[in-house]
Design a protein around this motif. Structure first.
Motif, PDB file in Angstrom:
ATOM      1  N   ALA A 154       8.117   7.599  28.997  1.00 60.38           N
ATOM      2  CA  ALA A 154       7.818   8.083  30.348  1.00 60.38           C
ATOM      3  C   ALA A 154       8.995   7.827  31.284  1.00 60.38           C
ATOM      4  O   ALA A 154       9.186   8.552  32.265  1.00 60.38           O
ATOM      5  N   GLU A 155       9.800   6.794  30.996  1.00 62.26           N
ATOM      6  CA  GLU A 155      10.985   6.519  31.806  1.00 62.26           C
ATOM      7  C   GLU A 155      11.984   7.681  31.730  1.00 62.26           C
ATOM      8  O   GLU A 155      12.655   8.001  32.717  1.00 62.26           O
ATOM      9  N   ILE A 156      12.079   8.302  30.567  1.00 66.00           N
ATOM     10  CA  ILE A 156      12.995   9.431  30.404  1.00 66.00           C
ATOM     11  C   ILE A 156      12.489  10.616  31.223  1.00 66.00           C
ATOM     12  O   ILE A 156      13.270  11.345  31.841  1.00 66.00           O
ATOM     13  N   GLU A 157      11.184  10.806  31.240  1.00 62.85           N
ATOM     14  CA  GLU A 157      10.609  11.878  32.051  1.00 62.85           C
ATOM     15  C   GLU A 157      10.857  11.628  33.534  1.00 62.85           C
ATOM     16  O   GLU A 157      11.150  12.558  34.295  1.00 62.85           O
ATOM     17  N   PHE A 158      10.737  10.377  33.957  1.00 63.81           N
ATOM     18  CA  PHE A 158      10.991  10.067  35.360  1.00 63.81           C
ATOM     19  C   PHE A 158      12.455  10.298  35.722  1.00 63.81           C
ATOM     20  O   PHE A 158      12.771  10.694  36.851  1.00 63.81           O
ATOM     21  N   SER A 162      13.514  12.738  38.702  1.00 62.82           N
ATOM     22  CA  SER A 162      14.382  12.317  39.796  1.00 62.82           C
ATOM     23  C   SER A 162      15.558  13.262  39.965  1.00 62.82           C
ATOM     24  O   SER A 162      15.941  13.613  41.086  1.00 62.82           O
ATOM     25  N   LYS A 163      16.141  13.694  38.867  1.00 60.87           N
ATOM     26  CA  LYS A 163      17.324  14.553  38.914  1.00 60.87           C
ATOM     27  C   LYS A 163      16.983  15.983  39.306  1.00 60.87           C
ATOM     28  O   LYS A 163      17.724  16.632  40.057  1.00 60.87           O
ATOM     29  N   GLN A 164      15.856  16.487  38.819  1.00 60.19           N
ATOM     30  CA  GLN A 164      15.536  17.899  38.975  1.00 60.19           C
ATOM     31  C   GLN A 164      14.633  18.199  40.170  1.00 60.19           C
ATOM     32  O   GLN A 164      14.538  19.358  40.581  1.00 60.19           O
ATOM     33  N   VAL A 180       6.277  18.181  42.681  1.00 51.03           N
ATOM     34  CA  VAL A 180       6.102  17.460  41.412  1.00 51.03           C
ATOM     35  C   VAL A 180       5.229  18.259  40.451  1.00 51.03           C
ATOM     36  O   VAL A 180       5.522  18.351  39.248  1.00 51.03           O
ATOM     37  N   LEU A 181       4.154  18.860  40.946  1.00 52.54           N
ATOM     38  CA  LEU A 181       3.281  19.651  40.083  1.00 52.54           C
ATOM     39  C   LEU A 181       4.011  20.883  39.550  1.00 52.54           C
ATOM     40  O   LEU A 181       3.840  21.256  38.385  1.00 52.54           O
ATOM     41  N   ALA A 182       4.827  21.506  40.387  1.00 44.60           N
ATOM     42  CA  ALA A 182       5.601  22.663  39.933  1.00 44.60           C
ATOM     43  C   ALA A 182       6.592  22.249  38.847  1.00 44.60           C
ATOM     44  O   ALA A 182       6.792  22.978  37.864  1.00 44.60           O
ATOM     45  N   TRP A 183       7.222  21.098  39.035  1.00 45.29           N
ATOM     46  CA  TRP A 183       8.162  20.582  38.031  1.00 45.29           C
ATOM     47  C   TRP A 183       7.453  20.349  36.698  1.00 45.29           C
ATOM     48  O   TRP A 183       7.943  20.752  35.636  1.00 45.29           O
ATOM     49  N   ALA A 184       6.271  19.714  36.741  1.00 44.12           N
ATOM     50  CA  ALA A 184       5.527  19.423  35.510  1.00 44.12           C
ATOM     51  C   ALA A 184       5.078  20.712  34.832  1.00 44.12           C
ATOM     52  O   ALA A 184       5.162  20.833  33.598  1.00 44.12           O
TER      53      ALA A 184
END
Length: 218
Positions: A154-158, A162-164, A180-184
């Motif tokens: 999950a750290e990699i996803e965070f 953060s970057k995107q 955040v929801l659009a990103w997911a």
């Protein structure tokens, strides 16, 4: 490193190597505070012979928290933006995650850190005892060791979030939630996942000195 650190590390790595089982899906969970910051800059008065200038200022509008669960086998992630990060928020997130996305699962193998709110005891803060106990039976927690958050995918996803998505000032919760929801949704549609390569044999080889140090004290 202590024996406890090594055990928790190997436990997580062992579960990362298990094949995909839809009856017992493997998820990685983490949460991250986010500060709400608003731009309040303004144009400075014009002066003879000087170009137009802008005075950059910002205002802090408090904070909120992003909750994220990530299933590496399928490339699915579920996120919520919540105003707090209490035991009740954790319990409500897990309850929704299970009911909405994994209703047929017998149990969820859950990799997470050992924050004091990340326990089945949190379920008792939002549900009657019988329902809280039943919900707790649906989760099989596997804790990363202290200072071992690098083991949680999950750290990699965070880092990607953060970057995107969070690389700018966001003034209020609803704007952050939509972003955040659009990103997911985008990452879910693309099936983005993590190619995890660090295994138990790798750990025993690369951290051999730490294993030996632990044995010296036995």
């Amino acid at each position: 490193m202590t024996g406890g650190y090594l055990w928790h590390m190997e436990d997580v790595l062992h579960h990362y190597q298990l094949p995909y089982d839809p009856r017992h899906p493997q998820l990685c969970f983490d949460e991250r505070p986010c500060f709400l910051i608003e731009d309040v800059g303004a144009l400075l008065p014009m002066s003879p012979g000087k170009a137009k200038r802008y005075h950059y200022e910002y205002k802090k509008n408090g904070s909120c928290c992003v909750f994220l669960a990530f299933e590496p086998h399928t490339g699915f992630r579920y996120v919520e933006v919540r105003e707090r990060r209490t035991a009740r928020d954790y319990a409500a997130f897990m309850q929704t995650l299970l009911a909405r996305h994994y209703p047929q699962a017998e149990s969820i193998r859950l990799v997470q850190d050992n924050l004091n709110t990340h326990t089945p005891g949190s379920f008792y803060e939002v549900l009657p005892a019988a329902e809280a106990f039943a919900l707790a039976q649906k989760f099989e927690p596997h804790y990363t060791p202290k200072k071992g958050s690098w083991l949680n995918m999950a750290e990699i996803e965070f880092a990607a979030l953060s970057k995107q998505c969070l690389d700018r000032r966001i003034p209020e919760v609803e704007t952050l939630r939509r972003a955040v929801l659009a990103w997911a949704d985008q990452r879910n549609q693309e099936g983005k996942t993590v190619n995890w390569k660090f295994s138990q044999p790798d750990a025993r080889q690369k951290l051999h000195r730490h294993y030996q140090n632990v044995q010296k004290f036995m």
